[in-house]
Scaffold this motif. Structure first.
Motif, PDB file in Angstrom:
ATOM      1  N   VAL A 143       0.586  -0.843  -0.216  1.00 54.55           N
ATOM      2  CA  VAL A 143      -0.199  -0.306   0.318  1.00 54.55           C
ATOM      3  C   VAL A 143       1.175   1.005   0.038  1.00 54.55           C
ATOM      4  CG1 VAL A 143      -1.497   1.451   1.438  1.00 54.55           C
ATOM      5  CG2 VAL A 143      -1.799  -1.025   1.862  1.00 54.55           C
ATOM      6  N   ASN A 144       0.581   1.716  -0.954  1.00 54.94           N
ATOM      7  CA  ASN A 144       1.722   3.169  -1.225  1.00 54.94           C
ATOM      8  C   ASN A 144       0.628   4.528  -1.118  1.00 54.94           C
ATOM      9  OD1 ASN A 144       3.056   5.119  -1.812  1.00 54.94           O
ATOM     10  ND2 ASN A 144       3.732   4.252  -4.335  1.00 54.94           N
ATOM     11  N   ASN A 145       1.516   4.948   0.019  1.00 56.94           N
ATOM     12  CA  ASN A 145       0.407   6.498   0.042  1.00 56.94           C
ATOM     13  C   ASN A 145       1.577   7.675   0.154  1.00 56.94           C
ATOM     14  OD1 ASN A 145       1.234   6.121   2.665  1.00 56.94           O
ATOM     15  ND2 ASN A 145      -0.626   5.565   3.990  1.00 56.94           N
ATOM     16  N   ALA A 146       1.921   7.542  -0.190  1.00 55.42           N
ATOM     17  CA  ALA A 146       3.332   8.004  -0.271  1.00 55.42           C
ATOM     18  C   ALA A 146       4.168   9.003   0.557  1.00 55.42           C
ATOM     19  CB  ALA A 146       3.013   9.198  -1.532  1.00 55.42           C
ATOM     20  N   ILE A 147       4.141   8.543   1.956  1.00 61.75           N
ATOM     21  CA  ILE A 147       4.173   8.709   3.403  1.00 61.75           C
ATOM     22  C   ILE A 147       3.829   7.875   4.318  1.00 61.75           C
ATOM     23  CG2 ILE A 147       1.060   9.489   4.204  1.00 61.75           C
ATOM     24  CD1 ILE A 147       3.113  12.270   4.606  1.00 61.75           C
ATOM     25  N   TYR A 148       4.277   8.106   5.902  1.00 63.12           N
ATOM     26  CA  TYR A 148       4.254   7.797   6.675  1.00 63.12           C
ATOM     27  C   TYR A 148       2.644   7.901   7.580  1.00 63.12           C
ATOM     28  CZ  TYR A 148       9.854   5.852   6.479  1.00 63.12           C
ATOM     29  OH  TYR A 148      10.517   5.343   5.983  1.00 63.12           O
ATOM     30  N   GLY A 149       1.630   6.921   7.235  1.00 64.41           N
ATOM     31  CA  GLY A 149       0.708   7.326   7.657  1.00 64.41           C
ATOM     32  C   GLY A 149       0.731   6.990   9.283  1.00 64.41           C
ATOM     33  N   MET A 150       0.740   5.807  10.033  1.00 66.38           N
ATOM     34  CA  MET A 150       1.365   5.743  11.564  1.00 66.38           C
ATOM     35  C   MET A 150       1.761   6.977  12.112  1.00 66.38           C
ATOM     36  SD  MET A 150       1.530   2.455  13.866  1.00 66.38           S
ATOM     37  CE  MET A 150       0.640   1.601  14.162  1.00 66.38           C
ATOM     38  N   THR A 151       2.729   6.964  12.207  1.00 65.76           N
ATOM     39  CA  THR A 151       3.658   8.120  12.648  1.00 65.76           C
ATOM     40  C   THR A 151       3.661   9.585  12.427  1.00 65.76           C
ATOM     41  OG1 THR A 151       5.520   7.722  10.773  1.00 65.76           O
ATOM     42  CG2 THR A 151       5.965   6.178  13.626  1.00 65.76           C
ATOM     43  N   GLY A 152       2.844   9.999  11.871  1.00 62.55           N
ATOM     44  CA  GLY A 152       2.315  11.386  11.614  1.00 62.55           C
ATOM     45  C   GLY A 152       2.795  11.982  10.466  1.00 62.55           C
ATOM     46  N   GLY A 153       3.126  10.904   9.484  1.00 66.50           N
ATOM     47  CA  GLY A 153       3.137  11.806   8.094  1.00 66.50           C
ATOM     48  C   GLY A 153       4.557  12.764   7.703  1.00 66.50           C
ATOM     49  N   GLN A 154       5.541  11.391   8.617  1.00 63.76           N
ATOM     50  CA  GLN A 154       6.947  11.978   8.248  1.00 63.76           C
ATOM     51  C   GLN A 154       7.094  11.259   6.410  1.00 63.76           C
ATOM     52  OE1 GLN A 154       6.273   9.808  10.471  1.00 63.76           O
ATOM     53  NE2 GLN A 154       6.415  11.539  11.898  1.00 63.76           N
ATOM     54  N   MET A 155       8.498  11.421   5.561  1.00 59.70           N
ATOM     55  CA  MET A 155       8.761  11.944   4.315  1.00 59.70           C
ATOM     56  C   MET A 155       9.171  10.147   4.444  1.00 59.70           C
ATOM     57  SD  MET A 155      12.320  12.858   1.829  1.00 59.70           S
ATOM     58  CE  MET A 155      12.937  11.148   2.121  1.00 59.70           C
ATOM     59  N   ALA A 156       8.652   9.603   3.087  1.00 59.44           N
ATOM     60  CA  ALA A 156       8.674   8.328   2.965  1.00 59.44           C
ATOM     61  C   ALA A 156      10.271   8.044   1.675  1.00 59.44           C
ATOM     62  CB  ALA A 156       7.125   7.230   2.175  1.00 59.44           C
ATOM     63  N   PRO A 157      10.320   6.301   1.243  1.00 63.14           N
ATOM     64  CA  PRO A 157      10.835   6.353   0.050  1.00 63.14           C
ATOM     65  C   PRO A 157      10.046   6.830  -0.886  1.00 63.14           C
ATOM     66  CG  PRO A 157      10.645   4.412   1.327  1.00 63.14           C
ATOM     67  CD  PRO A 157      10.241   5.387   2.471  1.00 63.14           C
ATOM     68  N   THR A 158       8.776   6.619  -1.498  1.00 64.90           N
ATOM     69  CA  THR A 158       7.902   6.814  -1.570  1.00 64.90           C
ATOM     70  C   THR A 158       7.340   8.322  -2.242  1.00 64.90           C
ATOM     71  OG1 THR A 158       5.709   6.250  -0.452  1.00 64.90           O
ATOM     72  CG2 THR A 158       6.972   4.687  -1.910  1.00 64.90           C
ATOM     73  N   THR A 159       7.567   9.017  -1.154  1.00 64.15           N
ATOM     74  CA  THR A 159       7.099  10.672  -1.564  1.00 64.15           C
ATOM     75  C   THR A 159       7.846  11.697  -2.221  1.00 64.15           C
ATOM     76  OG1 THR A 159       7.270  10.726   1.239  1.00 64.15           O
ATOM     77  CG2 THR A 159       7.749  12.555   0.015  1.00 64.15           C
ATOM     78  N   LEU A 160       6.922  11.697  -2.937  1.00 62.39           N
ATOM     79  CA  LEU A 160       6.957  12.893  -4.158  1.00 62.39           C
ATOM     80  C   LEU A 160       8.096  13.828  -3.962  1.00 62.39           C
ATOM     81  CD1 LEU A 160       3.548  13.082  -6.156  1.00 62.39           C
ATOM     82  CD2 LEU A 160       5.037  11.082  -5.637  1.00 62.39           C
ATOM     83  N   ILE A 161       8.751  14.395  -4.635  1.00 62.52           N
ATOM     84  CA  ILE A 161       9.374  15.466  -5.107  1.00 62.52           C
ATOM     85  C   ILE A 161       8.273  16.666  -4.865  1.00 62.52           C
ATOM     86  CG2 ILE A 161      11.147  16.569  -6.800  1.00 62.52           C
ATOM     87  CD1 ILE A 161      12.018  13.907  -6.320  1.00 62.52           C
ATOM     88  N   ASP A 162       8.847  18.017  -4.179  1.00 61.37           N
ATOM     89  CA  ASP A 162       7.826  18.991  -3.741  1.00 61.37           C
ATOM     90  C   ASP A 162       6.497  18.269  -2.369  1.00 61.37           C
ATOM     91  OD1 ASP A 162       9.859  20.884  -4.930  1.00 61.37           O
ATOM     92  OD2 ASP A 162       8.894  20.674  -7.041  1.00 61.37           O
ATOM     93  N   GLN A 163       6.904  17.153  -2.153  1.00 61.01           N
ATOM     94  CA  GLN A 163       5.542  17.078  -1.314  1.00 61.01           C
ATOM     95  C   GLN A 163       6.101  17.288  -0.097  1.00 61.01           C
ATOM     96  OE1 GLN A 163       4.450  13.087  -2.032  1.00 61.01           O
ATOM     97  NE2 GLN A 163       3.441  13.466  -0.138  1.00 61.01           N
ATOM     98  N   VAL A 164       5.746  18.512   0.502  1.00 61.09           N
ATOM     99  CA  VAL A 164       5.461  18.819   1.946  1.00 61.09           C
ATOM    100  C   VAL A 164       4.894  17.790   3.016  1.00 61.09           C
ATOM    101  CG1 VAL A 164       5.007  20.369   3.784  1.00 61.09           C
ATOM    102  CG2 VAL A 164       5.076  21.058   1.322  1.00 61.09           C
ATOM    103  N   THR A 165       6.107  17.021   4.029  1.00 62.10           N
ATOM    104  CA  THR A 165       5.847  16.297   4.812  1.00 62.10           C
ATOM    105  C   THR A 165       6.170  16.535   6.076  1.00 62.10           C
ATOM    106  OG1 THR A 165       7.928  14.989   4.510  1.00 62.10           O
ATOM    107  CG2 THR A 165       6.054  14.659   3.497  1.00 62.10           C
ATOM    108  N   THR A 166       6.029  16.223   6.984  1.00 63.87           N
ATOM    109  CA  THR A 166       6.489  17.060   8.656  1.00 63.87           C
ATOM    110  C   THR A 166       8.623  16.908   8.318  1.00 63.87           C
ATOM    111  OG1 THR A 166       6.317  14.520   9.909  1.00 63.87           O
ATOM    112  CG2 THR A 166       4.687  16.358   9.508  1.00 63.87           C
TER     113      THR A 166
END
Ligand SMILES: Cc1ncc(C[n+]2csc(CCOP(=O)(O)OP(=O)(O)O)c2C)c(N)n1
Ligand code: SF4
Lengths: 251, 355
Positions: free
Chosen positions: A120-143
């Motif tokens: 399941v690729n949601n481009a973010i770490y959901g459980m820990t509150g929205g940190q960058m994942a290896p799948t996070t898009l360029i320029d995507q804002v995360t915590t």
């Protein structure tokens, strides 16, 4: 009276904890429907990840093991080697599979382990509150990419399907989405194919499902769906990346 | 009756595992235990078992977790740096109450250290290593025959208490060749109704897990684990005493060091020094009470280890200040000689009185 729609037997009658608009629930249901349709519920062993779906074992009506973060493919390998005739699946998020568990998934695929991975690729770490994942898009804002994911600092997102499709012993690699009914149907077909490969003893199969995280993306569910369509699908194109028909001589 | 065979320690462990009914082995090569991994790669296919060389020690221990969770007798082995990597999985296995056998043939550290024998993972093995309040049953053989017997015992203890068991040896034991006899086992394997094997006709799913999000539930789970540790402590303390009855000085040593100590005792006894040996065999549960008891007759203790001093802390805790506890250790893969130990014995006795 004929029943036309009911809860799959492979799904326990308990409410999901997932946020409104999150796709994890839909994906759970599709997996459960397939297990029902294939008639393998009593012979299925699931492996849950660390991530928002850490409680997947509370939802599926099958025997399950909870794995350490990223290690589900290794755990599934152990299970499958003990019970080669059982149906084994892992259910993993992108942080789980593409970051900490990157080696485990690549090597399970390389060995041609005869289990099925739902990714399941949601481009973010959901459980820990929205940190960058290896799948996070360029320029995507995360915590942890508050100025947007920087190409210079953190490189490109990892394309798991493209990567795994280069591995010879991976027999089925597909990326799907559940953003609309048409895609849900396709997603279900892909998941079914992946399980069927396992039943045939063909080897490793993975279905990546693009998924929303309205909560950590900071969007209402519909907007999150739209963001997935407009942004994620461009970077992670849907499709079957690899599909081998014939049973290989694995063992 | 089974016959005597000459075997290398590492390989003897492998054959003992086969005798114990282990049919699944997951490992990764590292000196000085690689012969065990290699042995299993030859042996497992012959008994319809699984040998799998994992991509890392982390993967190997998680394969063990999966196989154990699925009800199998399963083993992994490694040496110090590899055991550090396994610690994540070991904590999870302990948390999920999964029986398995883990062999650590210790080498010098910290870091990459060396490939020479060492006993410097004592803390890691007996005090945790991984996160959380958990314990491993830790067995410390001192001969190739004991490697065999304790490997078999380890599988039984693991199943009986649903807890990982570690065989803590060192490079020297693994490389040593001695004549051994494999016992014949006729015990039935115990049932594992908790295992994740597919529900078959069962009504509720079996879940293998160490996650308890509610603090009350996690505390409850920890209490279950602690009660099990208490039971193990009451039932599984193992030790050996040699010539302790009249001893002024008690040497405390385990594994290979206990054999060096034994030779040193013969040397000094021939010169009239009254010295005995206390050998902890279960490093956890630690044989505190019998050791403490020796404090009533002996004047002092001398702990010997191939480390900068780890076992000595448990000896001090057991002796509890009633008698002085001395320490002599070598590190870096240096092995103490019996002569060296004899000198230490005389030094301590000239200080504490004796002979
Ligand atoms: C070893 C370890 N490191 C970090 C964590 C903390 N952690 C829990 S979930 C998670 C991220 C999961 O993200 P993902 O796999 O993408 O799943 P999602 O929550 O988005 O569904 C992290 C980093 C952990 N539990 N274990
Ligand atoms: S945090 Fe995101 S991934 Fe997790 S349940 Fe909520 S929406 Fe879904």
């Amino acid at each position: 009276m004929t029943v036309v729609f009911k809860r799959p037997e492979s799904l326990l009658d308990v409410p999901f904890h997932y946020c409104p608009g999150c796709h994890h629930g839909i994906i759970h249901r599709l997996v459960a429907e397939i297990i029902d349709e294939l008639g393998v519920r009593e012979n299925t062993i699931g492996v849950a990840p660390v991530g928002c779906s850490v409680l997947a074992y509370d939802y599926f009506n099958v025997d399950m093991l909870e794995a350490a973060h990223g290690r589900a493919p290794a755990v599934a390998t152990g299970v499958k080697r003990v019970h080669p005739d059982s149906v084994v699946f892992t259910y993993q998020g992108d942080g789980d599979l593409a970051a900490i568990g990157c080696a485990e998934i690549i090597h399970a695929a390389a060995r041609g382990e005869n289990f099925t991975t739902i990714f399941v690729n949601n481009a973010i770490y959901g459980m820990t509150g929205g940190q960058m994942a290896p799948t996070t898009l360029i320029d995507q804002v995360t915590t942890t990419s508050p100025y947007g994911r920087s190409l210079q600092n953190t490189g490109h997102p990892i394309h798991v399907c493209e990567l795994l499709s280069t591995i010879e012993s991976a027999v089925y690699v597909a990326r799907v989405a559940v953003n609309n009914p048409a895609n849900m149907t396709k997603a279900k077909a892909a998941i079914k194919t992946a399980f069927q490969h396992q039943l045939n003893g063909d080897g490793f199969a993975i279905v990546e499902v693009l998924s929303t995280c309205p909560t950590n993306w900071g969007m209402a569910p519909l907007k999150a769906n739209k963001w997935l369509e407009d942004n994620m699908m461009k970077v992670f194109p849907l499709g079957v990346y690899k599909s081998l028909e014939v049973k290989k001589d694995v063992k | 009756m089974a016959e005597k065979v000459l075997m290398k320690g590492n390989e003897a462990i492998g054959e003992a595992a086969v005798v114990a009914g282990c049919r699944h082995y997951f490992g990764y090569p590292i000196t000085p235990q690689t012969e065990l991994t290699e042995y299993m790669s030859r042996r497992m296919p012959q008994v319809d078992g699984t040998f799998l060389q994992a991509e890392s020690e982390i993967a190997a221990i998680n394969m063990v977790y999966g196989a154990s969770g699925a009800g199998a007798r399963v083993m992994t082995s490694s040496s110090s740096p590899g055991i550090s990597l396994k610690m994540e999985g070991i904590s999870y296995a302990a948390g999920a109450q999964l029986p398995c056998v883990i062999v650590n043939m210790m080498r010098g550290g910290p870091g990459l250290g060396s490939i020479q024998p060492s006993q410097s993972d004592y803390f890691q093995a007996t005090k945790g290593g991984g996160h959380g309040d958990y314990r491993l049953i830790v067995l410390a053989p001192n001969s190739v025959q004991e490697l065999v017997d304790m490997t078999i015992l380890a599988f039984d203890l693991a199943d009986e208490y649903r807890n990982p068991v570690m065989i803590l040896g060192d490079g020297a034991l693994g490389q040593m060749m001695e004549p051994i006899v494999f016992p014949v086992i006729d015990k039935k394997p115990i049932e594992k109704p908790w295992a994740a094997v597919g529900m078959k006709k069962r009504k509720t799913p079996n879940i293998i897990n160490s996650l308890f999000l509610k603090p009350e539930k996690l505390e409850e789970h920890n209490q279950v684990l602690q009660a099990n540790y208490k039971k193990i402590t009451a039932e599984q303390v193992r030790f050996e005493k040699v010539l302790t009855d009249d001893a002024d000085l008690i040497l405390v040593a385990y594994g290979i060091t206990s054999r060096i100590a034994r030779t040193a005792i013969d040397i000094v006894r021939s010169e009239g020094y009254k010295v005995g040996l206390f050998r902890p065999i279960s490093l956890w549960p630690f044989p505190s009470a019998p050791l403490q008891e020796l404090g009533q007759s002996a004047k002092a203790f001398l702990t010997l280890e191939l480390s900068a001093g780890q076992l000595v802390e448990d000896v001090k805790l057991a002796v509890n200040g009633v008698r002085p506890v001395h320490f002599y250790g070598r590190t870096g893969g240096m092995i103490m000689s019996p002569k060296e130990v004899a000198e230490q014995i005389k030094k301590v006795l000239s200080f504490e009185g004796g002979k």
